[in-house]
Design a protein around this motif. Structure first.
Motif, mmCIF file in Angstrom:
data_model
loop_
_atom_site.group_PDB
_atom_site.id
_atom_site.type_symbol
_atom_site.label_atom_id
_atom_site.label_comp_id
_atom_site.label_asym_id
_atom_site.label_seq_id
_atom_site.Cartn_x
_atom_site.Cartn_y
_atom_site.Cartn_z
ATOM 1 N N UNK A 134 27.756 -29.237 1.361
ATOM 2 C CA UNK A 134 28.236 -28.127 1.041
ATOM 3 C C UNK A 134 26.969 -27.187 1.232
ATOM 4 N N UNK A 135 27.154 -26.250 1.199
ATOM 5 C CA UNK A 135 25.696 -24.684 1.196
ATOM 6 C C UNK A 135 25.358 -24.925 -0.394
ATOM 7 N N UNK A 182 31.814 -21.352 -2.616
ATOM 8 C CA UNK A 182 32.044 -21.566 -3.376
ATOM 9 C C UNK A 182 33.474 -22.119 -3.682
ATOM 10 N N UNK A 183 33.454 -22.514 -4.518
ATOM 11 C CA UNK A 183 34.253 -23.600 -5.108
ATOM 12 C C UNK A 183 35.802 -22.782 -6.350
ATOM 13 N N UNK A 184 36.489 -22.614 -5.603
ATOM 14 C CA UNK A 184 38.132 -22.005 -5.689
ATOM 15 C C UNK A 184 38.916 -23.520 -6.730
ATOM 16 N N UNK A 244 29.359 -27.050 4.542
ATOM 17 C CA UNK A 244 31.038 -26.227 3.662
ATOM 18 C C UNK A 244 30.303 -25.219 3.581
ATOM 19 N N UNK A 245 30.803 -23.488 3.119
ATOM 20 C CA UNK A 245 30.477 -22.822 1.772
ATOM 21 C C UNK A 245 31.535 -22.150 1.017
ATOM 22 N N UNK A 246 33.010 -22.896 1.730
ATOM 23 C CA UNK A 246 33.741 -22.092 1.068
ATOM 24 C C UNK A 246 34.598 -23.531 0.494
ATOM 25 N N UNK A 247 35.552 -24.269 -0.450
ATOM 26 C CA UNK A 247 36.597 -24.640 -1.001
ATOM 27 C C UNK A 247 37.901 -24.111 -2.086
ATOM 28 N N UNK A 248 38.621 -24.019 -0.863
ATOM 29 C CA UNK A 248 39.732 -23.906 -1.559
ATOM 30 C C UNK A 248 41.116 -25.060 -2.099
ATOM 31 N N UNK A 251 35.748 -22.468 3.962
ATOM 32 C CA UNK A 251 35.095 -22.198 5.671
ATOM 33 C C UNK A 251 33.828 -22.863 5.904
ATOM 34 N N UNK A 252 33.446 -22.373 6.404
ATOM 35 C CA UNK A 252 32.129 -23.785 7.850
ATOM 36 C C UNK A 252 31.125 -21.851 8.023
#
Length: 131
Positions: free
Chosen positions: A25-26, A30-32, A114-118, A108-109
């Motif tokens: 992760x970055x 941003x973890x949704x 990984x910059x966003x995980x939903x 998002x990568x």
């Protein structure tokens, strides 16, 4: 590289390796969370993982990863196979119930991280299985 970081993230999840997940992760991840707030940063992601480890034991199977052509977005579909270990706030009482639940993650990568995980799953189905 995009597929590799996503695959490494899920492999770390299945090992119960929070630090391995964090390595993917970055710093400003941003973890949704399914039906929850957006948590930003690795410290909040680590706290979420600690909470999940206390309440649930999970293993993902049937993982299929999709990455777009430019490697900036990914998705994964999988089955969550779990055991409900400790009662989570606002949810049914835990007594070791098992569950099997289809789920998906969108990411998002950037820069090999990984910059966003939903992550989405059907909470009503999970509640039905553990009630």
């Amino acid at each position: 590289m995009s597929n590799e970081v996503v695959t490494a993230y899920f492999a770390a999840f299945n090992r119960g390796d929070t630090e391995g997940m964090l390595d993917c992760l970055s710093d400003d991840i941003a973890h949704h969370v399914n039906e929850g707030a957006i948590r930003t940063g690795k410290d909040k992601f680590r706290a979420f993982c600690d909470h999940m480890t206390r309440c649930y034991q999970e293993n993902l199977t049937d993982i299929v990863v999709f990455v777009n052509d430019d490697g900036t977005r990914a998705a994964a579909e999988f089955i969550v196979n779990g055991t409900y270990l400790a009662t989570d706030d606002g949810l049914p009482e835990a007594n070791g119930q098992t569950y099997r639940l289809p789920a998906g993650s969108f990411m998002s990568l950037e820069g090999g991280k990984i910059t966003r995980v939903v992550t989405y799953y059907n909470l009503a189905d999970w509640v039905r299985q553990v009630s």
